[in-house]
Design a protein around this motif. Structure first.
Motif, PDB file in Angstrom:
ATOM      1  N   ALA A 323       0.809  -1.225   0.000  1.00 40.56           N
ATOM      2  CA  ALA A 323       0.000   0.000   0.000  1.00 40.56           C
ATOM      3  C   ALA A 323       0.839   1.270   0.000  1.00 40.56           C
ATOM      4  O   ALA A 323       0.383   2.319  -0.453  1.00 40.56           O
ATOM      5  N   GLN A 324       2.081   1.202   0.531  1.00 37.25           N
ATOM      6  CA  GLN A 324       2.945   2.390   0.564  1.00 37.25           C
ATOM      7  C   GLN A 324       2.250   3.586   1.224  1.00 37.25           C
ATOM      8  O   GLN A 324       2.091   4.662   0.637  1.00 37.25           O
ATOM      9  N   TYR A 325       1.834   3.359   2.466  1.00 41.99           N
ATOM     10  CA  TYR A 325       1.185   4.440   3.209  1.00 41.99           C
ATOM     11  C   TYR A 325       2.204   5.496   3.616  1.00 41.99           C
ATOM     12  O   TYR A 325       3.370   5.180   3.857  1.00 41.99           O
ATOM     13  N   LYS A 326       1.697   6.708   3.789  1.00 36.48           N
ATOM     14  CA  LYS A 326       2.516   7.766   4.387  1.00 36.48           C
ATOM     15  C   LYS A 326       2.745   7.443   5.857  1.00 36.48           C
ATOM     16  O   LYS A 326       3.840   7.573   6.374  1.00 36.48           O
ATOM     17  N   ASN A 327       1.668   7.052   6.532  1.00 38.87           N
ATOM     18  CA  ASN A 327       1.791   6.616   7.928  1.00 38.87           C
ATOM     19  C   ASN A 327       0.598   5.731   8.299  1.00 38.87           C
ATOM     20  O   ASN A 327      -0.424   5.739   7.608  1.00 38.87           O
TER      21      ASN A 327
END
Ligand code: SAM
Ligand code: SF4
Length: 445
Positions: A323-327
């Motif tokens: 997903a490559q979330y920011k946080n």
């Protein structure tokens, strides 16, 4: 939601002639605004009440009120705690002034909570109370929360919210727009539209049914408002592409999406009564990134839900990688009385395993956040300044005597830099010189 309720109550009590003090020892009335989402939050309230009971011994006239979700959940039972004089549910906050007056006049405890919370679907007093909100969030200059929906009908198996905040209600579009107009007149630049599943917003006026995307277009027309955010989004296909298109079309709509996943395992998602699969969730992220290529995405996860095997957890770790979330916010499952999960499932994952999974997931996320943050090094960003940075030991002045400030970019990156305090509530340009997983550091341009 609670921060907004606190701001509304503070403003209403000020209007009624009360003054705010941050020091318990100076106070005649202490109000604790409470959260019931996890047991830990409730335990902290009981420990505050223990402390207040002690203070009351020297100051018997001190009035203590418990407001918010825990008040709704425990009702009359809370009065059995010696420290408590007032119990007021989140739907009853418009009556708080009267409750305080009644406590003083009658010298007895007062309880005001919804009798049947799932029937309390239309609360005109609450609507009036919040639609006259004129103050900005008192903690952060230039910013305000605006609730667009109350309650929740999703009944995720673990969650207490539908039982303490009542059924889902979308507020009238005109009330929201008028309210934001007033806030803009007072200098608010960033509004955050709030709802438990905010992308389910639907309000019919005449022939038209307004969605959250429609609301974004309307709020975007308001002069003075520069940035608009919305939280929290439920992972659903309905209206999603339109919402992302509104974000792409509107320069004021921040490229930020907080869309909790909770788990990467379809088995666990089903048991949680979340109505999507991991694949469908990732499909929504693809849609979001196709329409808004530089979107920053954040999520919530619960680890240690009943019967979560190592394999289920590994699927969550894999999803976080993809997903490559920011946080991400990661929570250990906490059984809440009255929820379906608590009634039907055994809390059978040992605390130690929950802790390890929590740690491992955050570790995975940290490596992703660092890689994303690295892309900011040397770049110039526009931030809305919040005020002094929170860590006093880091609050060191630069050679010009300017203290350390904190601000956020439109896509919610925290930026720390030195500058004059007068910048609080203003936009500033900062050059990023150093990064960490959650914070970017820079110099004021
Ligand atoms: N309405 C929002 C949503 O659906 O994402 C947020 C609701 S809740 C107040 C915030 C987060 O707390 C949830 O996303 C979930 O991860 C977590 N949470 C809710 N109930 C929980 C529980 N019983 N134990 C642990 N975490 C919980
Ligand atoms: Fe709770 Fe689910 Fe509603 Fe969020 S959507 S408030 S997690 S029931």
């Amino acid at each position: 939601m609670n921060k907004l309720d606190t701001a509304l109550v503070t403003a209403a009590l000020k209007d009624a002639g009360f003054a705010l003090t941050e020091h318990v020892k100076e106070a005649n009335i202490v109000l604790i605004n409470t959260c019931s989402v996890r047991e830990h939050a409730e335990q902290r309230v009981f420990s505050h009440l223990g402390h207040l009971k002690h203070i009351k011994k020297q100051k018997p006239d001190l009035i203590v009120g418990v407001i918010g979700c825990m008040a709704q959940r425990l009702g009359q039972n809370l009065l059995e705690n010696d420290a408590v004089d007032i119990v007021c549910g989140p739907g009853q906050i418009p009556h708080l002034t009267e409750l305080i007056q009644a406590t003083v006049a009658k010298n007895e405890g007062q309880v005001s909570v919804a009798d049947n919370i799932r029937k309390a679907d239309n609360n005109p007093e609450l609507e009036d109370f919040e639609s006259v909100q004129t103050i900005a969030d008192r903690d952060i200059p230039g910013q305000a929360f605006v609730r667009v929906m109350r309650g929740c009908d999703n009944f995720c198996a673990y969650c207490i919210v539908p039982y303490v905040r009542g059924p889902e209600v979308s507020r009238p579009v005109n009330n929201i727009v008028e309210q934001v107009n007033r806030l803009a007149d007072e200098g608010v630049k960033l509004v955050t539209l709030l709802g438990q599943a905010v992308n389910k917003y639907k309000y019919t006026a005449g022939e038209k049914t307004y969605t959250l995307a429609d609301l974004l277009y309307k709020v975007s027309d308001i002069q003075g408002i520069e940035w608009i955010r919305f939280v929290t989004s439920y992972p659903q296909k309905e209206g999603f592409a339109e919402l992302m298109q509104a974000m792409a079309d509107l320069p004021k709509a921040c490229n930020y999406l907080h869309m909790p996943t909770q788990s990467g395992s379809d088995k666990i998602l089903k048991a949680m009564n979340r109505r999507y699969t991991a694949r469908q969730y990732l499909g929504l992220l693809d849609t979001a990134r196709q329409i808004v290529p530089d979107i920053a995405i954040a999520s919530d996860f619960i680890v240690g839900f009943p019967d979560e095997s190592d394999e289920d957890f590994e699927q969550t770790v894999d999803l976080v990688k993809d997903a490559q979330y920011k946080n991400c916010f990661v929570f250990k499952y906490s059984p809440r009385p009255g929820t379906a999960a608590d009634e039907k499932l055994l809390d059978n994952i040992p605390t130690e395993v929950k802790k390890q999974r929590n740690y491992k997931l955050l570790e995975m996320q940290e490596s992703i956040s660092v890689a994303l943050a690295a892309g900011f090094e040397g770049k110039r960003v526009n931030v809305l300044v919040e005020g002094l940075s929170k860590k006093p030991h880091l609050n060191c002045a630069d050679s010009g005597g300017n203290p350390q400030l904190v601000g956020r970019t439109a896509d919610d990156w925290i930026v720390v830099f030195n500058g004059p305090v007068s910048l609080a509530g203003q936009f500033s340009k900062v050059k990023i010189t150093k990064i960490s997983p959650l914070t970017l550091f820079g110099e004021l341009i």
